[in-house]
Write an enzyme that holds these catalytic residues in place. Structure first.
Site, PDB file in Angstrom:
ATOM      1  N   HIS A  19      44.877  38.478  30.896  1.00 37.24           N
ATOM      2  CA  HIS A  19      43.609  37.877  31.367  1.00 37.24           C
ATOM      3  C   HIS A  19      42.499  38.244  30.386  1.00 37.24           C
ATOM      4  O   HIS A  19      41.827  39.278  30.511  1.00 37.24           O
ATOM      5  CB  HIS A  19      43.265  38.354  32.784  1.00 37.24           C
ATOM      6  CG  HIS A  19      42.108  37.605  33.391  1.00 37.24           C
ATOM      7  ND1 HIS A  19      42.207  36.885  34.563  1.00 37.24           N
ATOM      8  CD2 HIS A  19      40.819  37.452  32.985  1.00 37.24           C
ATOM      9  CE1 HIS A  19      41.036  36.340  34.859  1.00 37.24           C
ATOM     10  NE2 HIS A  19      40.169  36.671  33.897  1.00 37.24           N
ATOM     11  N   GLU A 203      36.973  36.804  43.351  1.00 36.92           N
ATOM     12  CA  GLU A 203      36.065  37.600  42.509  1.00 36.92           C
ATOM     13  C   GLU A 203      34.655  37.407  43.082  1.00 36.92           C
ATOM     14  O   GLU A 203      34.095  38.313  43.690  1.00 36.92           O
ATOM     15  CB  GLU A 203      36.142  37.134  41.051  1.00 36.92           C
ATOM     16  CG  GLU A 203      35.242  37.919  40.100  1.00 36.92           C
ATOM     17  CD  GLU A 203      35.126  37.263  38.719  1.00 36.92           C
ATOM     18  OE1 GLU A 203      35.398  36.053  38.590  1.00 36.92           O
ATOM     19  OE2 GLU A 203      34.720  37.975  37.774  1.00 36.92           O
ATOM     20  N   ASP A 281      39.443  40.925  30.391  1.00 34.35           N
ATOM     21  CA  ASP A 281      38.526  39.811  30.671  1.00 34.35           C
ATOM     22  C   ASP A 281      37.702  39.393  29.443  1.00 34.35           C
ATOM     23  O   ASP A 281      38.076  38.452  28.752  1.00 34.35           O
ATOM     24  CB  ASP A 281      37.627  40.152  31.869  1.00 34.35           C
ATOM     25  CG  ASP A 281      37.268  38.934  32.723  1.00 34.35           C
ATOM     26  OD1 ASP A 281      37.740  37.838  32.407  1.00 34.35           O
ATOM     27  OD2 ASP A 281      36.521  39.099  33.710  1.00 34.35           O
TER      28      ASP A 281
HETATM   29 ZN    ZN Z   1      38.211  35.851  33.732  1.00 36.42          ZN
END
Ligand code: ZN
Length: 344
Positions: A19, A203, A281
């Site tokens: 990710h 999220e 991320d």
């Molecule tokens: Zn992301």
């Protein structure tokens, strides 16, 4: 074993990242080159000045800076070189396999054809793969912010590149205003075309978003998924199905999904038996790369090297590789553990 010794073993460990957004994973060195090429911004005289610009006051400032840096990507060569430098940087951290999101539509303002950006990005990645011991699969993030119709057009734009660099599609962006359910048709079509699927959920929004990502979109993995903690039934479901969660702890703390590490659900999920993976991320945006994330788990949460190898092997198992590809990576990680750790 001392903390320093364990940290040095984590640095040397073969790693897997599933990710990571290419647009949020540039190197400061290359972005500085682009700033110099396209701007005479008197504020940015050095790489250090640039780093300082990426220390955020709040979320609005984060978004503002995100768009500020996008303006320096103007020619296909900028995308090619940036992708190359980013993958080279991952390899230098001993990442041996990565699945990387990219979103060429973010750069429409540059007036480039989407196809040019896609081809330049794939070319930069292939160049890095030839020079360094790393393999990469691209996941096109069809971004929810412009609605289902636009996302469908985006799926069509990347379909010619399926299995020619792009292996999957992802769904990022504004989760609150554009829930997963809107993209049911797009995901159905993508699956029929052979794309592997993952969706950011849980999220910015709560459990319902994750439920819909798994039951309506049939996403194979969930980006973040951390707010599953708010629904015990969902935690049980994710455990029973062993749905991989692409967890990004530093990102969640920086965007204030959780106020502190002690409130982050990662340890509880792991103890409970959920399929957790550790990811970064947007490393330069949040100030932590995959190595930092793994070191944090050891330093702050006291996870052993064996645990950290399990998180890495989970990422291999959660990847979109075939079984023999997964096994190859797991063998490399196990060999490292046996040689470097058990013989110390
Ligand atoms: Zn992301």
């Amino acid at each position: 074993m001392s903390k320093e010794k364990i940290n040095s073993l984590i640095i040397g460990m073969p790693k897997v990242e599933i990710h990571l957004h290419l647009e949020g994973a540039f190197t400061f060195e290359y972005l500085f080159e682009l700033v110099q090429k396209y701007s005479n911004d008197s504020e940015i005289k050095s790489i250090d000045d640039l780093r300082k610009k990426f220390v955020f006051k709040d979320f609005a400032h984060f978004i503002e800076t995100w768009f500020w840096k996008n303006q320096f990507f103007r020619a296909p060569g900028d995308f090619e070189e940036s992708a190359y430098q980013t993958i080279k940087n991952l390899s230098q951290q001993n990442v041996i396999y990565a699945e990387v999101f990219f979103s060429p539509w973010d750069f429409a303002a540059a007036g480039l054809k989407i196809e040019s950006i896609v081809e330049a990005t794939i070319s930069g990645i292939h160049r890095a793969e030839k020079e360094y011991p790393i393999n990469v699969g691209l996941i096109a993030d069809i971004v929810r912010d412009h609605g289902a119709k636009t996302s469908m057009q985006r799926l069509n734009q990347v379909t010619p590149y399926f299995n020619k660099g792009i292996i999957g599609i992802g769904l990022g962006g504004n989760e609150k205003d554009f829930p997963p359910i809107l993209f049911k048709e797009v995901f159905l079509k993508a699956r029929k075309r052979g794309f592997r699927t993952t969706a950011h959920a849980g999220e910015a929004s709560g459990p319902e978003s994750i439920w819909h990502a798994v039951t309506e979109l049939h996403a194979e993995r969930i980006g973040h998924g951390v707010r599953a903690i708010e629904d015990p039934k969902l935690v049980d479901y994710l455990k029973a199905k062993q749905t991989p969660l692409e967890i990004c702890i530093t990102s969640n703390l920086k965007t204030k999904v959780f106020p502190s590490l002690s409130e982050h659900p990662f340890p509880g999920f792991y103890t409970e038996g959920l399929m957790v993976t550790v990811n970064s991320d947007d490393p330069p945006m949040f100030g932590a790369n995959i190595t930092d994330e793994l070191i944090l788990l050891h330093d702050e949460l006291n996870y052993s090297l064996e645990d950290i190898c399990i998180f890495t092997k989970n990422a291999a198992n959660a990847s979109f590789l075939d079984e023999s590809g997964k096994k190859k990576i797991i063998d490399v990680v196990d060999n490292y553990l046996n040689k470097k750790i058990k013989n110390v």
